[in-house]
Design a protein around this motif. Structure first.
Motif, PDB file in Angstrom:
ATOM      1  N   TRP A 140     -16.069  17.066  24.455  1.00 54.79           N
ATOM      2  CA  TRP A 140     -15.607  18.316  23.849  1.00 54.79           C
ATOM      3  C   TRP A 140     -15.492  19.410  24.902  1.00 54.79           C
ATOM      4  O   TRP A 140     -14.558  20.217  24.874  1.00 54.79           O
ATOM      5  CB  TRP A 140     -16.540  18.750  22.718  1.00 54.79           C
ATOM      6  CG  TRP A 140     -16.666  17.769  21.596  1.00 54.79           C
ATOM      7  CD1 TRP A 140     -17.812  17.314  21.008  1.00 54.79           C
ATOM      8  CD2 TRP A 140     -15.593  17.098  20.902  1.00 54.79           C
ATOM      9  NE1 TRP A 140     -17.534  16.407  20.019  1.00 54.79           N
ATOM     10  CE2 TRP A 140     -16.186  16.249  19.923  1.00 54.79           C
ATOM     11  CE3 TRP A 140     -14.208  17.122  21.021  1.00 54.79           C
ATOM     12  CZ2 TRP A 140     -15.418  15.454  19.076  1.00 54.79           C
ATOM     13  CZ3 TRP A 140     -13.439  16.330  20.178  1.00 54.79           C
ATOM     14  CH2 TRP A 140     -14.054  15.509  19.214  1.00 54.79           C
ATOM     15  N   PHE A 141     -16.433  19.454  25.848  1.00 53.13           N
ATOM     16  CA  PHE A 141     -16.330  20.422  26.944  1.00 53.13           C
ATOM     17  C   PHE A 141     -15.050  20.174  27.752  1.00 53.13           C
ATOM     18  O   PHE A 141     -14.325  21.114  28.096  1.00 53.13           O
ATOM     19  CB  PHE A 141     -17.536  20.314  27.876  1.00 53.13           C
ATOM     20  CG  PHE A 141     -18.826  20.821  27.290  1.00 53.13           C
ATOM     21  CD1 PHE A 141     -19.053  22.178  27.141  1.00 53.13           C
ATOM     22  CD2 PHE A 141     -19.822  19.947  26.892  1.00 53.13           C
ATOM     23  CE1 PHE A 141     -20.241  22.657  26.607  1.00 53.13           C
ATOM     24  CE2 PHE A 141     -21.011  20.402  26.358  1.00 53.13           C
ATOM     25  CZ  PHE A 141     -21.223  21.762  26.213  1.00 53.13           C
ATOM     26  N   MET A 142     -14.804  18.907  28.052  1.00 52.65           N
ATOM     27  CA  MET A 142     -13.641  18.565  28.867  1.00 52.65           C
ATOM     28  C   MET A 142     -12.332  18.878  28.142  1.00 52.65           C
ATOM     29  O   MET A 142     -11.350  19.307  28.755  1.00 52.65           O
ATOM     30  CB  MET A 142     -13.700  17.098  29.278  1.00 52.65           C
ATOM     31  CG  MET A 142     -14.814  16.789  30.270  1.00 52.65           C
ATOM     32  SD  MET A 142     -14.743  17.891  31.729  1.00 52.65           S
ATOM     33  CE  MET A 142     -15.920  17.099  32.821  1.00 52.65           C
ATOM     34  N   LYS A 143     -12.314  18.668  26.828  1.00 58.59           N
ATOM     35  CA  LYS A 143     -11.108  18.992  26.057  1.00 58.59           C
ATOM     36  C   LYS A 143     -10.811  20.488  26.132  1.00 58.59           C
ATOM     37  O   LYS A 143      -9.650  20.896  26.278  1.00 58.59           O
ATOM     38  CB  LYS A 143     -11.281  18.560  24.595  1.00 58.59           C
ATOM     39  CG  LYS A 143     -10.889  17.113  24.313  1.00 58.59           C
ATOM     40  CD  LYS A 143     -10.924  16.820  22.829  1.00 58.59           C
ATOM     41  CE  LYS A 143     -10.439  15.403  22.538  1.00 58.59           C
ATOM     42  NZ  LYS A 143      -8.995  15.242  22.811  1.00 58.59           N
ATOM     43  N   GLU A 147      -7.399  21.832  27.889  1.00 54.95           N
ATOM     44  CA  GLU A 147      -6.410  22.544  27.071  1.00 54.95           C
ATOM     45  C   GLU A 147      -6.186  23.951  27.593  1.00 54.95           C
ATOM     46  O   GLU A 147      -5.050  24.436  27.632  1.00 54.95           O
ATOM     47  CB  GLU A 147      -6.873  22.584  25.615  1.00 54.95           C
ATOM     48  CG  GLU A 147      -5.776  22.955  24.642  1.00 54.95           C
ATOM     49  CD  GLU A 147      -4.646  21.934  24.572  1.00 54.95           C
ATOM     50  OE1 GLU A 147      -3.487  22.352  24.362  1.00 54.95           O
ATOM     51  OE2 GLU A 147      -4.916  20.726  24.714  1.00 54.95           O
ATOM     52  N   ARG A 148      -7.246  24.621  28.004  1.00 54.12           N
ATOM     53  CA  ARG A 148      -7.082  25.980  28.537  1.00 54.12           C
ATOM     54  C   ARG A 148      -6.353  25.942  29.884  1.00 54.12           C
ATOM     55  O   ARG A 148      -5.631  26.881  30.220  1.00 54.12           O
ATOM     56  CB  ARG A 148      -8.429  26.677  28.648  1.00 54.12           C
ATOM     57  CG  ARG A 148      -9.008  27.081  27.286  1.00 54.12           C
ATOM     58  CD  ARG A 148      -9.986  28.215  27.399  1.00 54.12           C
ATOM     59  NE  ARG A 148     -10.517  28.638  26.119  1.00 54.12           N
ATOM     60  CZ  ARG A 148      -9.953  29.541  25.324  1.00 54.12           C
ATOM     61  NH1 ARG A 148      -8.812  30.104  25.690  1.00 54.12           N
ATOM     62  NH2 ARG A 148     -10.517  29.889  24.174  1.00 54.12           N
ATOM     63  N   GLU A 149      -6.537  24.881  30.624  1.00 55.09           N
ATOM     64  CA  GLU A 149      -5.799  24.745  31.882  1.00 55.09           C
ATOM     65  C   GLU A 149      -4.304  24.603  31.610  1.00 55.09           C
ATOM     66  O   GLU A 149      -3.473  25.228  32.277  1.00 55.09           O
ATOM     67  CB  GLU A 149      -6.314  23.540  32.670  1.00 55.09           C
ATOM     68  CG  GLU A 149      -5.635  23.371  34.021  1.00 55.09           C
ATOM     69  CD  GLU A 149      -6.262  22.248  34.831  1.00 55.09           C
ATOM     70  OE1 GLU A 149      -7.286  22.491  35.486  1.00 55.09           O
ATOM     71  OE2 GLU A 149      -5.718  21.111  34.789  1.00 55.09           O
ATOM     72  N   LYS A 150      -3.952  23.785  30.626  1.00 54.17           N
ATOM     73  CA  LYS A 150      -2.532  23.637  30.258  1.00 54.17           C
ATOM     74  C   LYS A 150      -1.945  24.980  29.835  1.00 54.17           C
ATOM     75  O   LYS A 150      -0.766  25.260  30.065  1.00 54.17           O
ATOM     76  CB  LYS A 150      -2.384  22.655  29.091  1.00 54.17           C
ATOM     77  CG  LYS A 150      -2.706  21.210  29.412  1.00 54.17           C
ATOM     78  CD  LYS A 150      -2.581  20.375  28.142  1.00 54.17           C
ATOM     79  CE  LYS A 150      -3.126  18.974  28.323  1.00 54.17           C
ATOM     80  NZ  LYS A 150      -3.109  18.208  27.041  1.00 54.17           N
ATOM     81  N   GLU A 168      -7.013  23.126  18.062  1.00 53.42           N
ATOM     82  CA  GLU A 168      -7.888  21.968  17.811  1.00 53.42           C
ATOM     83  C   GLU A 168      -8.714  21.641  19.055  1.00 53.42           C
ATOM     84  O   GLU A 168      -9.916  21.371  18.957  1.00 53.42           O
ATOM     85  CB  GLU A 168      -7.033  20.762  17.423  1.00 53.42           C
ATOM     86  CG  GLU A 168      -7.742  19.419  17.475  1.00 53.42           C
ATOM     87  CD  GLU A 168      -8.769  19.212  16.364  1.00 53.42           C
ATOM     88  OE1 GLU A 168      -9.720  18.454  16.590  1.00 53.42           O
ATOM     89  OE2 GLU A 168      -8.614  19.826  15.284  1.00 53.42           O
ATOM     90  N   ASN A 169      -8.085  21.680  20.209  1.00 49.19           N
ATOM     91  CA  ASN A 169      -8.766  21.281  21.444  1.00 49.19           C
ATOM     92  C   ASN A 169      -9.616  22.388  22.062  1.00 49.19           C
ATOM     93  O   ASN A 169     -10.319  22.147  23.042  1.00 49.19           O
ATOM     94  CB  ASN A 169      -7.745  20.788  22.467  1.00 49.19           C
ATOM     95  CG  ASN A 169      -7.138  19.454  22.075  1.00 49.19           C
ATOM     96  OD1 ASN A 169      -7.767  18.649  21.389  1.00 49.19           O
ATOM     97  ND2 ASN A 169      -5.902  19.216  22.480  1.00 49.19           N
ATOM     98  N   THR A 170      -9.545  23.576  21.507  1.00 49.68           N
ATOM     99  CA  THR A 170     -10.381  24.676  22.001  1.00 49.68           C
ATOM    100  C   THR A 170     -11.341  25.150  20.906  1.00 49.68           C
ATOM    101  O   THR A 170     -12.541  24.904  20.979  1.00 49.68           O
ATOM    102  CB  THR A 170      -9.507  25.844  22.504  1.00 49.68           C
ATOM    103  OG1 THR A 170      -8.572  26.241  21.484  1.00 49.68           O
ATOM    104  CG2 THR A 170      -8.744  25.454  23.751  1.00 49.68           C
ATOM    105  N   GLN A 171     -10.811  25.789  19.866  1.00 54.50           N
ATOM    106  CA  GLN A 171     -11.669  26.346  18.824  1.00 54.50           C
ATOM    107  C   GLN A 171     -12.381  25.272  18.003  1.00 54.50           C
ATOM    108  O   GLN A 171     -13.580  25.390  17.723  1.00 54.50           O
ATOM    109  CB  GLN A 171     -10.837  27.248  17.893  1.00 54.50           C
ATOM    110  CG  GLN A 171     -10.169  28.419  18.580  1.00 54.50           C
ATOM    111  CD  GLN A 171     -11.161  29.427  19.144  1.00 54.50           C
ATOM    112  OE1 GLN A 171     -12.328  29.457  18.748  1.00 54.50           O
ATOM    113  NE2 GLN A 171     -10.717  30.246  20.085  1.00 54.50           N
TER     114      GLN A 171
END
Length: 322
Positions: A140-143, A147-150, A168-171
């Motif tokens: 979950w940390f890596m997601k 996602e924030r990098e993208k 979904e991948n952040t919040q």
């Protein structure tokens, strides 16, 4: 005046409800982390650093975290501080390369945390403690980081589904981790977290739109804008015509649908999970206020902090619903 007094009383009630708001001191550090210089008192400083960062940058998340059980609260502050650190990167850089470097720092930090070698950084230190306490899931940390990098690219979402994927991948991922701090690993709770996280991401995108427009940027889904014949320039100029408000209505409606879906199976969600979902109070409040101004995203009232939010949160926690 009445609203201000009610808000003050509610904040006091929140403080009383959050037993031990003076955050408990984490267990003493050992191994490489201790060798890096974090002793007991310094670790206490790391706890306070996370709480203060969240209070300043994610006030609604701060209030929600106060309502978590005391054994989960410091970990929740660490998770939200991690989220704040990542969220700030995009707005604090002028070159994407710098943002990529900062994202890589956090990617390496998570790897080191799971290797029992957290970097000498207060948020990372507290994340390490949270991982140790609750056996948090690394992916979950890596997601969140990926996602924030993208999202470092300054471009609008192509469609509402792309915005939902980002949410979904952040919040939602942040909510999955929060559930784990509560000791909840349940498919129905995860299902609710998925929809609530998507609603949170959509509302966050809407709330940030006036700010982004001042910087000549618009990130709203292009498919919905095109459907109503609205250009990015219309938002940048602050237009308030019906077709502009229709774009906001459609996007806000999608957030509302996710909230309703999350609540449709609330009886299957363990009551123990409910505190993780009190963020719905702020979402409901914002969507309600938006309806009152007929979906004029630029209305000044939408930029004000809700003085009654602490009261609404306290009531929701007392009712034990989300």
């Amino acid at each position: 005046m009445a609203g201000s007094m009610a808000g003050s009383m509610a904040r006091a009630a929140l403080r009383r409800a959050a037993i031990g708001r003076r955050l408990p001191r984490p267990p003493a550090l050992g191994g490489r982390a201790a060798a890096a210089g974090w002793s007991g008192p310094a670790a206490g400083g790391a706890v306070q650093y996370c709480a203060e960062l969240v209070r300043k940058r994610d006030y609604e998340g701060f209030l929600c975290s106060l309502l978590l059980p005391v054994e989960s609260r410091t970990s929740a502050f660490a998770l939200r501080a991690f989220n704040v650190e990542l969220a700030q990167i995009k707005d604090s850089i002028t070159q994407k390369t710098t943002g990529l470097m900062r994202m890589q720092f956090w990617r390496d930090a998570v790897e080191d945390i799971y290797s029992d070698n957290p970097p000498h950084q207060p948020v990372a230190t507290e994340l390490w403690r949270a991982v140790k306490r609750h056996n948090l899931t690394k992916r979950w940390f890596m997601k969140i980081i990926d996602e924030r990098e993208k999202n470092l690219d300054d471009r609008a979402y192509r469609n509402i589904q792309e915005l939902e994927t980002y949410a979904e991948n952040t919040q939602s991922a942040l909510l999955y981790l929060t559930l784990e701090t509560l000791g909840v690993r349940d498919i129905h709770a995860d299902h609710a977290a998925s929809h609530i996280g998507k609603a949170q991401g959509i509302v966050t995108c809407l709330r940030a739109t006036p700010y982004h427009c001042t910087r000549q940027k618009v990130f709203l889904p292009m498919d919905i804008c095109m459907l109503h014949g609205v250009s990015q320039e219309d938002f940048i100029r602050g237009k308030q015509e019906k077709n502009v408000r229709d774009v906001i209505y459609d996007i806000a409606s999608q957030a509302h649908i996710h909230l309703e879906h999350a609540r449709s199976f609330s009886k299957k969600v363990p009551v123990k999970a409910y505190p993780a979902f009190f963020c719905t109070v702020a979402l409901d409040d914002y969507l309600h206020n938006m309806r009152k101004v007929d979906f004029n995203i630029f209305h000044p009232s939408l930029q004000k902090k809700s003085t009654l939010l602490p009261l609404y949160l306290y009531i929701r926690s007392w009712k034990k619903t989300y």
